[in-house]
Design a protein around this motif. Structure first.
Motif, PDB file in Angstrom:
ATOM      1  N   PHE A  30     -19.666  -1.334   1.602  1.00 22.67           N
ATOM      2  CA  PHE A  30     -18.895  -0.566   0.629  1.00 22.67           C
ATOM      3  C   PHE A  30     -18.855   0.911   1.026  1.00 22.67           C
ATOM      4  O   PHE A  30     -17.788   1.530   1.074  1.00 22.67           O
ATOM      5  N   LEU A  31     -20.023   1.463   1.348  1.00 21.25           N
ATOM      6  CA  LEU A  31     -20.071   2.889   1.688  1.00 21.25           C
ATOM      7  C   LEU A  31     -19.219   3.189   2.912  1.00 21.25           C
ATOM      8  O   LEU A  31     -18.457   4.160   2.937  1.00 21.25           O
ATOM      9  N   LEU A  32     -19.341   2.346   3.941  1.00 27.05           N
ATOM     10  CA  LEU A  32     -18.574   2.584   5.162  1.00 27.05           C
ATOM     11  C   LEU A  32     -17.076   2.544   4.879  1.00 27.05           C
ATOM     12  O   LEU A  32     -16.307   3.352   5.401  1.00 27.05           O
ATOM     13  N   THR A  33     -16.669   1.610   4.025  1.00 34.73           N
ATOM     14  CA  THR A  33     -15.250   1.495   3.716  1.00 34.73           C
ATOM     15  C   THR A  33     -14.797   2.661   2.842  1.00 34.73           C
ATOM     16  O   THR A  33     -13.780   3.302   3.092  1.00 34.73           O
ATOM     17  N   ARG A  37     -15.679   5.259   7.208  1.00 39.49           N
ATOM     18  CA  ARG A  37     -16.532   5.581   8.336  1.00 39.49           C
ATOM     19  C   ARG A  37     -16.605   4.489   9.398  1.00 39.49           C
ATOM     20  O   ARG A  37     -17.427   4.564  10.305  1.00 39.49           O
ATOM     21  N   TRP A  38     -15.788   3.422   9.277  1.00 41.32           N
ATOM     22  CA  TRP A  38     -15.893   2.325  10.250  1.00 41.32           C
ATOM     23  C   TRP A  38     -15.599   2.827  11.664  1.00 41.32           C
ATOM     24  O   TRP A  38     -16.307   2.489  12.614  1.00 41.32           O
ATOM     25  N   GLY A  39     -14.524   3.627  11.786  1.00 43.60           N
ATOM     26  CA  GLY A  39     -14.150   4.154  13.103  1.00 43.60           C
ATOM     27  C   GLY A  39     -15.260   5.014  13.665  1.00 43.60           C
ATOM     28  O   GLY A  39     -15.627   4.904  14.842  1.00 43.60           O
ATOM     29  N   TRP A  40     -15.831   5.828  12.806  1.00 44.33           N
ATOM     30  CA  TRP A  40     -16.943   6.687  13.225  1.00 44.33           C
ATOM     31  C   TRP A  40     -18.107   5.851  13.724  1.00 44.33           C
ATOM     32  O   TRP A  40     -18.677   6.104  14.780  1.00 44.33           O
TER      33      TRP A  40
END
Ligand code: HEM
Ligand SMILES: [Cu+2]
Lengths: 644, 121
Positions: A30-33, A37-40
Motif C-alpha cells: 500500500f505504501l509503495l503504491t 515508489r515502485w519505480g524508485w
C-alpha cells in the motif's frame, strides 16, 4: 497436496505470525503504491550494483533477521520460565531452537558482517566498487531469497526441527519426513551461493583493486580481517555445499549417504558439518575483531598496537580453524588418540586469540580514550569475549567436555563468543560507520541507553547458564525440573533486557533520522583510514581521484598534507558499471526452483532450473560495458557534496 | 574497452559441455552400469581427475602465463590441495580410529581394541 497440508495449521502463535505477515506485506504494498515508489524501489535498490546500497540492503535484512531470531529466543525463554503453561509444545520448541540457531548464524551474523564489508572495504582501499559488481548484486539476492525460503517454512510446510546442526539420522528422510528439513537444506544452499561468490569477489577486490601504493601490510585492519575471512569462506563453504547436496539427494532422491540402512554413515554428516562449521564460527568472529580494532584505534586516538602481530594472529587463527572441528563431537565415541589430537589443536587457537587481546589492551594503555557508543561496545567486548574464550578452552579439554557437552554450559560459551563478539561488533560497526552510510550519526545518548540495556541484559541472561549447565541442565529441552528454575528465571529477565536494548537501538535509527544534525564533512570521527577521506554522502563513484598511499593510516597522512580525494588537476572520466535487474530475476527464479524442490515437485523444480540456466546464458552474452562519468559531472557532484 | 571480447568463448563452451558429459558418465557408472563396485570407484576417480583437469586448463588460468596475460595461481592451488588433503585424511582419521562400522551391535570395537589397550597400559 491439500491446502491444510501446505499451510501450517492448528497453532495459535503461527496463525498470529501469518496475520502479521499478511498485514506487513499489504502495508508495504500500500505504501509503495500510495507514495508512487515502485519505480524508485526498482531503479534505486532492486537493480543496483552499487556496493554501498547492497551493503545497506544486507544490513537491513540482517536486522530483520535479528528480530526474527530474537523473537524465537524470547519465546524459548518464556517457555523455560513457565514450563507448565504449555506455551510451546515439544514439537514447536524443537522447531524454534532450530530456526533460531540457523537464522542467527546464517541469516543474521554473516549477512550483517558482509553488509559492513560491502560498504567499508572498497572505501578503505580506495576502490570504486567491487571487482565484480554484477556478481555482488547476485550474491545479495541469493542470500535474500535463501533467507526468505528458510523463513516461510514456519507458515508454509512446517519448520525444520532437527537443530541448526541437523545431525543425521534424525534429519534424514526416515526420522524427519516432510518439507521442514528440505527448507533448511535448500535455504542454506541458495544463500550459500551468495556467500561463496562474495568471498571470491571480496578477495579479488582486495588483492587487485587497492589504491596505488597501498601494500598488503598497509591495509586497514578491517580490510585485512575481511581478506582472511574470504580465504576461510572460499575453503570452507564448498564443504557445506557438498554436505547439503548429499543430504538433499538422500532425502529427495533416496540415496543412503547418511542413513543407518544401506551402509550409510550418519556420523559423516557431523564430520562434514563441523569441517565447515568451525571455520564458519571464525568467519563470523574475524571481521568482528577487525571492526573492534578499527574502533579502538580511532577512539584511543593511537595507531593500532602490534599491527603486524594482529594480522599474523588472524592468519594463524584462520589456518588453525580448519584443524579443530572434532571438538564439536568429542563425545561421539572416537578413540582417545583422535580426541587428544583435536584437544591440543583446539587449545592452540587460544594463543593467537590471546595475542590479539593483549594488543587491544596495549592500544588502550595510556591513551586518551573517547567514550563514544561505538567505543563502549568495543570496550565491553574485551572482557566479555575473554570469558567466552576461557570456557572455550575448558570445552576443548576432551575429557572435561564429556561433562560440559550439550549442557547449558556450552550454550553459555557460544553465546559469550557470538554475542559479545559478533553481535557487539555488528552494533559497534553500524554505529561507527553510520555517518558514512546515511550522512548523520546515531544519537549518542539513546545509543548508550541501548548499549547498557543490552550489555547488562546479556550478562544477566547468559552468566547463570554456566551454573545451570554444570547442574546438569541439557540444551534443547522444553521442560525443566524445579532445581533449575531460579537461574532460568534470571536468564529470562536478562533476555528481555537485551530485547529492550534492541528495541531502543532500532528506535534510535528512527530518532536519528529525524533529529540528528547532518554531517557536513566526510570525516565524522576524525578517522585514520581512507573511508573517512570520502565526502558524505559518498558519491556513487566513491573517489573522484584516488589518493596515492604510502603507509598505514593513509587518511591521517593525507590530512597532514592537506590532500583530498578531489584533486581537480587529476580528474579523469570514471568508468562505472550499469544497473541491472538480472541478478534479482535470476535468483527469484532459483527461489522458485528451490521452493518446488522443497515440496519435491520435481517437474516444477526442473522448470525453474532451466529458467536459471537461461538467465545464465543471457548473462554470458551480455556485453554491457558500463558507462563513463564525465569530468564536468564529477566536478558538479563533488562541489555540491563538499560545499565548495 | 575493446570490442574484441564479442566473439563466442568457444573454449569455455566446450569445457562446459565436457564437464556435463563427464558428470553424466559418472552418474551412469554409479546407477546404470553393471561394473563391479571396485571398477565403478576407479572409473569415478578417473573421471574426477579429468574433470579437475578441464577446470584448470579450460576455465582457470593455468594457460595464461604462456600468453603473458597473467600468472598461474600456485598459491591458491596449493591451499586447495592442502584443504582437500585435510578433508580426506581428516575424515578417515576421525571416522576410523576407535569406531567400528559393523552392524552386529558389538561396540567394543575390533580394529581399535589393541590401540585402546595400549593407551590403558
Ligand atoms: C578460544 C577460542 C575457542 C575455543 C577453544 C572454543 C571451543 C569450543 C568447543 C570445544 C566447543 C564444543 C563444545 C561442545 O559441544 O561440548 C565449542 C562450541 C561452540 N563454539 Fe567455540 N571455541 C572458541 C571460540 C569460539 C568462537 C570465537 C565462536 C564464534 C564466534 C565459537 C562458537 C561456538 C559455537 C556456535 C559452538 C556450539 C555449536 C553447537 O553445538 O551448536 N567458539 N567451542
Ligand atoms: Cu569449534
Amino acid at each position: 497436496m491439500k491446502l491444510d497440508e501446505f499451510f501450517v495449521t492448528g497453532e495459535p502463535l503461527i496463525y498470529g505470525g501469518m496475520v502479521s505477515i499478511v498485514l506487513v506485506t499489504s502495508a508495504a504494498i500500500f505504501l509503495l503504491t500510495y507514495l508512487k515508489r515502485w519505480g524508485w524501489l526498482w531503479q534505486e535498490w532492486l537493480t543496483t550494483v552499487d556496493h554501498k546500497k547492497i551493503g545497506i540492503m544486507y544490513i537491513l535484512s540482517a536486522l530483520a533477521m535479528l528480530f526474527r531470531g530474537g523473537v524465537d529466543a524470547l519465546m524459548m525463554r518464556i517457555q523455560l520460565t513457565f514450563p507448565n503453561m504449555n506455551f510451546l509444545g515439544a514439537q514447536h520448541y524443537d522447531e524454534i531452537f532450530t530456526t533460531h540457531g540457523t537464522v542467527m548464524i546464517i541469516f543474521m551474523a554473516m549477512p550483517f558482517l558482509i553488509g559492513l564489508m560491502n560498504i567499508v572495504v572498497p572505501l578503505q582501499i580506495g576502490a570504486r566498487d567491487f571487482a565484480f559488481p554484477f556478481l555482488n548484486a547476485l550474491s545479495f539476492w541469493s542470500f535474500f531469497f535463501g533467507a526468505m525460503l528458510f523463513n516461510v517454512s514456519f507458515v508454509i510446510g512446517g519448520s525444520p526441527d532437527a537443530g541448526w546442526t541437523s545431525y543425521t539420522p534424525l534429519a534424514g528422510a526416515a526420522l524427519s519426513p516432510g518439507p521442514g528439513q528440505n527448507f533448511y537444506l535448500l535455504g542454506l544452499q541458495l544463500a550459500g551461493i551468495g556467500t561463496l561468490a562474495t568471498g571470491i569477489n571480496l578477495m579479488v577486490t582486495i588483492l587487485k583493486m587497492r589504491a596505488p601504493g597501498m601494500k598488503l601490510f598497509q591495509m586497514p585492519i578491517f580490510t585485512w580481517s575481511t581478506l582472511v575471512t574470504t580465504f576461510i569462506i572460499i575453503f570452507a563453504f564448498p564443504i557445506l555445499t557438498v554436505a547439503l547436496a548429499l543430504m538433499t539427494i538422500d532425502r529427495i532422491f533416496g540415496a543412503q549417504f547418511f542413513t543407518l540402512t544401506g551402509e550409510g554413515m550418519p556420523m559423516m554428516w557431523a564430520n562434514l558439518f563441523w569441517m565447515w562449521g568451525h571455520p564458519e564460527v571464525y568467519i563470523v568472529i574475524l571481521p568482528a575483531f577487525g571492526i573492534f580494532s578499527e574502533i579502538i584505534a580511532t577512539f584511543a586516538r593511537k595507531q593500532l598496537f602490534g599491527y603486524k602481530a594482529m594480522v599474523w594472529s588472524m592468519i594463524l587463527i584462520a589456518g588453525l580453524s580448519f584443524l579443530v572441528w572434532v571438538h564439536h563431537f568429542f563425545t561421539m565415541g572416537a578413540g582417545a588418540l583422535v580426541n587428544s589430537v583435536f584437544s591440543v589443536s583446539t587449545m592452540l587457537i587460544a594463543v593467537p586469540t590471546g595475542v590479539k587481546i593483549f594488543n587491544w589492551l596495549a592500544t588502550l594503555y595510556k591513551s586518551r580514550i573517547q567514550i563514544t557508543t561505538a567505543m563502549l561496545w568495543a570496550l565491553a567486548f574485551i572482557p566479555s569475549f575473554v570469558m567466552g574464550g576461557v570456557t572455550g578452552v575448558m570445552l576443548g579439554m576432551a575429557a572435561a567436555d564429556y561433562q560440559f557437552h550439550n549442557s547449558y554450559f556450552l550454550i553459555a560459551h557460544f553465546h559469550y563468543v557470538l554475542i559479545a563478539g559478533t553481535v557487539f561488533a555488528c552494533f559497534a560497526g553500524l554505529v561507527y560507520w553510520y555517518p558514512k552510510m546515511f550522512g548523520h550519526k546515531m544519537n549518542e545518548r539513546i545509543g548508550k541507553h541501548s548499549f547498557w540495556w543490552f550489555l547488562i541484559g546479556f550478562h544477566v541472561c547468559f552468566f547463570p547458564q554456566h551454573f545451570v549447565g554444570l547442574d546438569g541442565m541439557p540444551r534443547r529441552i522444553f521442560t525443566i525440573i524445579p532445581e533449575w528454575m531460579p537461574l532460568n528465571v534470571i536468564s529470562t529477565v536478562g533476555a528481555f533486557g537485551m530485547g529492550v536494548g534492541f528495541v531502543i537501538f532500532v528506535y534510535n535509527i528512527y530518532y536519528s533520522w529525524k533529529n540528528s544534525p547532518r554531517e557536513t564533512n566526510g570525516d565524522a570521527w576524525d578517522g585514520r583510514t581512507l573511508e573517512w577521506a570520502t565526502p558524505t554522502p559518498v558519491p556513487f563513484y566513491n573517489f573522484a581521484t584516488v589518493p596515492k598511499v604510502s603507509g598505514l593510516d593513509a587518511f591521517l597522512s593525507m590530512k597532514k598534507k592537506g590532500e583530498t580525494t578531489f584533486d581537480e588537476t587529476k580528474l579523469e572520466a570514471i568508468h562505472m558499471p550499469s544497473n541491472t535487474g538480472r541478478p534479482f530475476i535470476m535468483m527469484g527464479i532459483l527461489f522458485f526452483a528451490s521452493f518446488a524442490l522443497v515440496f519435491e515437485w520435481i517437474g516444477l523444480a526442473a522448470v525453474g532450473l532451466i529458467g536459471t540456466l537461461i538467465m545464465m546464458g543471457i548473462r554470458s552474452f551480455d556485453y554491457d560495458e558500463g558507462y563513463y562519468v564525465e569530468v564536468d559531472e564529477i566536478k558538479k557532484i563533488e562541489r555540491t557534496v563538499r560545499g565548495l | 574497452m575493446e570490442k574484441n571480447t564479442k566473439h563466442l568463448p568457444v573454449q569455455h563452451i566446450i569445457g562446459f559441455l565436457l564437464s556435463i558429459v563427464l558428470t553424466l558418465l559418472a552418474v551412469w557408472a554409479a546407477l546404470g552400469s553393471d561394473l563391479p563396485v571396485k571398477w565403478i570407484i576407479i572409473a569415478i576417480m578417473v573421471l574426477a581427475v579429468i574433470q579437475a583437469g578441464i577446470q584448470l586448463f579450460m576455465f582457470m588460468h593455468m594457460t595464461e602465463s604462456a600468453s603473458g596475460g597473467g600468472h598461474v595461481p600456485w598459491n591458491m592451488m596449493f591451499h586447495g590441495f592442502v584443504l582437500a588433503a585435510i578433508v580426506v585424511a581428516g575424515s578417515l582419521f576421525t571416522m576410523s580410529f576407535g569406531f567400528t562400522h559393523d552392524h552386529d551391535g558389538d561396540h567394543s570395537g575390533h580394529g581399535s581394541h589393541q590401540e585402546e589397550q595400549q593407551m590403558h597400559d
